[in-house]
Design an enzyme around this catalytic site. Structure first.
Site, mmCIF file in Angstrom:
data_model
loop_
_atom_site.group_PDB
_atom_site.id
_atom_site.type_symbol
_atom_site.label_atom_id
_atom_site.label_comp_id
_atom_site.label_asym_id
_atom_site.label_seq_id
_atom_site.Cartn_x
_atom_site.Cartn_y
_atom_site.Cartn_z
ATOM 1 N N ARG A 96 0.837 -1.192 0.000
ATOM 2 C CA ARG A 96 0.000 0.000 0.000
ATOM 3 C C ARG A 96 0.878 1.250 0.000
ATOM 4 O O ARG A 96 2.014 1.210 0.440
ATOM 5 C CB ARG A 96 -0.903 0.033 1.241
ATOM 6 C CG ARG A 96 -2.050 -0.950 1.242
ATOM 7 C CD ARG A 96 -2.852 -0.867 2.515
ATOM 8 N NE ARG A 96 -1.989 -0.916 3.707
ATOM 9 C CZ ARG A 96 -1.590 0.148 4.386
ATOM 10 N NH1 ARG A 96 -1.959 1.354 4.036
ATOM 11 N NH2 ARG A 96 -0.804 0.005 5.446
ATOM 12 N N LYS A 142 -8.376 -2.701 1.644
ATOM 13 C CA LYS A 142 -8.263 -1.727 2.722
ATOM 14 C C LYS A 142 -9.161 -0.518 2.494
ATOM 15 O O LYS A 142 -9.567 0.138 3.452
ATOM 16 C CB LYS A 142 -6.811 -1.290 2.913
ATOM 17 C CG LYS A 142 -5.937 -2.395 3.507
ATOM 18 C CD LYS A 142 -6.447 -2.892 4.859
ATOM 19 C CE LYS A 142 -5.522 -3.901 5.497
ATOM 20 N NZ LYS A 142 -6.085 -4.503 6.706
ATOM 21 N N HIS A 156 -8.931 -4.699 13.804
ATOM 22 C CA HIS A 156 -7.913 -5.293 12.935
ATOM 23 C C HIS A 156 -7.298 -6.453 13.723
ATOM 24 O O HIS A 156 -6.353 -6.279 14.482
ATOM 25 C CB HIS A 156 -6.868 -4.231 12.579
ATOM 26 C CG HIS A 156 -5.819 -4.715 11.647
ATOM 27 N ND1 HIS A 156 -4.512 -4.314 11.713
ATOM 28 C CD2 HIS A 156 -5.883 -5.591 10.613
ATOM 29 C CE1 HIS A 156 -3.812 -4.925 10.770
ATOM 30 N NE2 HIS A 156 -4.618 -5.697 10.094
ATOM 31 N N SER A 195 2.275 -6.932 12.161
ATOM 32 C CA SER A 195 2.983 -7.922 11.352
ATOM 33 C C SER A 195 4.161 -8.523 12.122
ATOM 34 O O SER A 195 4.918 -7.808 12.777
ATOM 35 C CB SER A 195 3.492 -7.212 10.106
ATOM 36 O OG SER A 195 4.022 -8.134 9.224
ATOM 37 N N LYS A 249 0.045 -13.301 14.888
ATOM 38 C CA LYS A 249 -1.426 -13.243 14.858
ATOM 39 C C LYS A 249 -2.029 -14.410 14.073
ATOM 40 O O LYS A 249 -2.917 -15.107 14.553
ATOM 41 C CB LYS A 249 -1.829 -11.898 14.236
ATOM 42 C CG LYS A 249 -3.307 -11.625 14.133
ATOM 43 C CD LYS A 249 -3.582 -10.134 13.857
ATOM 44 C CE LYS A 249 -3.075 -9.647 12.527
ATOM 45 N NZ LYS A 249 -4.070 -9.726 11.448
ATOM 46 N N THR A 250 -1.527 -14.622 12.858
ATOM 47 C CA THR A 250 -2.074 -15.691 12.008
ATOM 48 C C THR A 250 -1.725 -17.061 12.581
ATOM 49 O O THR A 250 -2.565 -17.948 12.672
ATOM 50 C CB THR A 250 -1.530 -15.549 10.567
ATOM 51 O OG1 THR A 250 -1.847 -14.233 10.108
ATOM 52 C CG2 THR A 250 -2.164 -16.558 9.643
ATOM 53 N N ASP A 300 -8.149 -11.342 9.866
ATOM 54 C CA ASP A 300 -7.650 -9.973 9.757
ATOM 55 C C ASP A 300 -8.609 -8.851 10.152
ATOM 56 O O ASP A 300 -8.182 -7.860 10.709
ATOM 57 C CB ASP A 300 -7.174 -9.723 8.317
ATOM 58 C CG ASP A 300 -6.223 -8.537 8.218
ATOM 59 O OD1 ASP A 300 -5.338 -8.408 9.081
ATOM 60 O OD2 ASP A 300 -6.374 -7.737 7.286
ATOM 61 N N ARG A 307 2.850 -12.099 -1.111
ATOM 62 C CA ARG A 307 1.519 -12.360 -0.544
ATOM 63 C C ARG A 307 0.784 -13.461 -1.297
ATOM 64 O O ARG A 307 1.084 -13.763 -2.443
ATOM 65 C CB ARG A 307 0.652 -11.094 -0.658
ATOM 66 C CG ARG A 307 1.123 -9.930 0.182
ATOM 67 C CD ARG A 307 0.336 -9.855 1.448
ATOM 68 N NE ARG A 307 0.746 -8.785 2.338
ATOM 69 C CZ ARG A 307 0.180 -8.560 3.505
ATOM 70 N NH1 ARG A 307 -0.815 -9.314 3.924
ATOM 71 N NH2 ARG A 307 0.604 -7.600 4.295
#
Length: 540
Positions: free
Chosen positions: A58, A200, A220, A238, A242-243, A257, A321
């Site tokens: 982004r 986003k 988030h 990041s 989390k994942t 997410d 990604r």
């Protein structure tokens, strides 16, 4: 191959003239078109891989919100939320519509928000076929019958090939832009093919509309649910886990997410898929993500050798990604929402090695740490640079939050207290010293801590308060070495620990200054107890 229906459904209402529209094509067809047009290649297992071009992430400095009657007094304007006038938006929109006119384009009707009460219909029109595949993966999908009476709530218009010639005339910085118009309900993207801009854009819109109009807290975070219907929420920037930590064989994934928390304590996924980093991906480390990379998924900016993806190769970008529909993962909650939130985890990777591996937060501390959104970035690999850098992102997602962070934090505090939720700060970073001296906390210990919390095994243990951060550290946790639980015990030199901890506490205080004016006394008191202005002997 299915027949591509090239009908000119009436898109003139969007200013698109003489376009050839491909509506709601299947992933297989979009993949085939992408390969035929030379815009992507297939890996040996049949997954499509594309290169997003100049932008591989982004571009936060080129994101704007239209400032009008609806937004002017609601949005927290500043570096994150930059204004653009309705007139300049209209000029850019007309330019993009004119650019797309006469072209073959791809349209898709889907929705976001898995709880039917908050369903928001989104029509997306893209210049590239693979951008449309991304939208199919990431937004929720309708059946054929459900598409018959579709009316959109929002429009996403994505034209990577268009670049504004004289950006200053439109009040923007350079040729690319991502603009959200809350009155017209349009997300307009030009000059960047990075697919995350579309995702986003819509979620930024939800992050303003849901709290203001629907009393829903947007988060988030990732979320999962146990067999007894107890939901857990995982916040983290990041690299904090989390994942990884929300993928639990004993619990069903709600989403990885973006979620909403309703007044009725329902936690629902905004999305219909996952958009995961794949740098250094292995089946051992991230089995769910690795196995989800199959036909229908979309890989971005990876290097392929003889059909095989080299996940270690970051020569295009570190931000490689994959997007895939959530049903590419086996152990999921269907549909993607659940009630009864019981535990919230704030994940941080503290590379200074001073935060406890697990601690329980009071409501004031929870709001303070939520607003702070702390983790630490490990320094680059240049010779001699070993010092980590503190990194703060308000609400663990500041680039997407249009309101002042305290609005979200106050909502979180209120919901926590009403629902009786426990909030935990979990450090997945270093122990025994900072990066370069100590070692990373083992994943098996972090998993044990989270499992013990989910099983209620920390409800009856004694806690002690950390003298600098004020956090409550359990004195015992099953399957975790007891000496680890107080981080000072793991350092060889107590003095070195204290000075490093006070330095980090000071960083917290400095970062919080910009929010303090709107924060309540309870939130401000949730911060570290001391900073570098205090005398150590007063505390120890």
């Amino acid at each position: 191959m299915e027949t591509i229906v090239k009908t000119d459904r009436n898109l003139e209402k969007y200013g698109l003239k003489n376009v050839s529209v491909n509506w709601n094509l299947s992933p297989e067809t979009l993949q085939q078109i992408t390969v035929e047009k030379g815009m992507g290649q297939e890996t040996s297992n049949g997954t499509l891989a594309v290169n997003t071009g100049k932008f591989t992430g982004r571009s936060p400095q080129d994101r704007f919100l239209v400032e009008d009657e609806y937004t002017k007094d609601k949005v927290w304007w500043g570096k994150v939320n930059k204004p653009i006038s309705p007139e300049n938006f209209k000029k850019l929109y007309d330019e993009v519509a004119n650019y797309l006119s006469g072209k073959e384009i791809y349209a898709r009707d889907g929705y976001v928000c898995a709880n039917p009460e908050y369903q928001t219909n989104v029509r997306t029109i893209t210049e590239y076929p693979w951008s449309n595949l991304f939208v199919n993966n990431m937004f929720l999908r309708f059946s054929e019958e459900q598409l018959d009476n579709f009316e959109e709530d929002w429009l996403v218009l994505c034209a990577p090939g268009y670049e504004a010639k004289n950006p200053e005339e439109y009040g923007i910085r350079q040729g690319n832009f991502s603009i959200i118009n809350f009155t017209d309900k349009v997300a307009l993207i030009g000059g960047s093919a990075y697919t995350g801009e579309m995702k986003k854009g819509i979620f930024t819109a939800l992050n303003l509309i849901l709290p203001i109009e629907r009393n829903v807290l947007p988060m988030h975070c990732s979320a999962n649910v146990g067999e007894d219907g107890d939901t857990s929420i995982f916040f983290g920037l990041s690299g904090t886990g989390k994942t990884t930590l929300s993928a639990d064989p004993n619990r069903k994934l709600i989403g990885d997410d973006e979620h909403g928390w309703t007044a009725d304590n329902d936690i629902f996924n905004f999305e219909g898929g996952c958009y995961a980093k794949v740098i250094d991906l292995t089946e051992e480390k991230e089995p769910d993500i690795f196995r989800a990379i199959k036909p229908g998924a979309l890989l971005e900016n990876v290097i392929i050798n003889n059909g095989e993806v080299d996940f270690e190769d970051c020569s295009i970008t570190q931000n490689t990604r994959v997007s895939y529909p959530i049903h590419h993962i086996d152990n999921i909650q269907v549909p993607s929402h659940a009630g009864n939130p019981k535990n919230i985890f704030f994940l941080t990777c503290d590379a200074f090695g001073v935060l406890p591996p697990v601690s329980k937060l009071t409501p004031g501390q929870a709001a303070y740490h939520f607003i702070s959104g702390y983790t630490a970035k490990v320094a680059g690999t240049e010779a001699g640079i070993t010092e980590p850098v503190p990194s703060f992102s308000a609400c663990f997602g500041s680039p997407f939050m249009p309101l002042h962070p305290t609005v979200y934090a106050e909502m979180l505090s209120k919901k926590m207290q009403e629902a009786g939720v426990n909030v935990w700060l979990v450090n997945t970073g270093w122990s025994g010293g900072p990066y370069g001296v100590g070692s990373r906390i083992k994943l098996k210990y972090t998993r044990s801590m989270i499992t013990s919390i989910l099983n209620g095994e920390l409800e009856n243990v004694d806690f002690e308060q950390h003298p600098i951060f004020g956090l409550y550290m359990p004195k015992y946790c099953p399957n975790v070495p007891t000496e680890m639980l107080d981080p000072m015990n793991t350092w060889l030199q107590k003095g070195a620990y204290i000075s490093k901890a006070i330095g980090l506490a000071h960083s917290f205080h400095l970062n919080f200054e910009k929010f303090a004016e709107k924060a309540s006394k309870q939130i401000i008191e949730g911060g570290p107890l001391i900073d570098e202005h205090h005398h150590l002997e007063d505390t120890f």
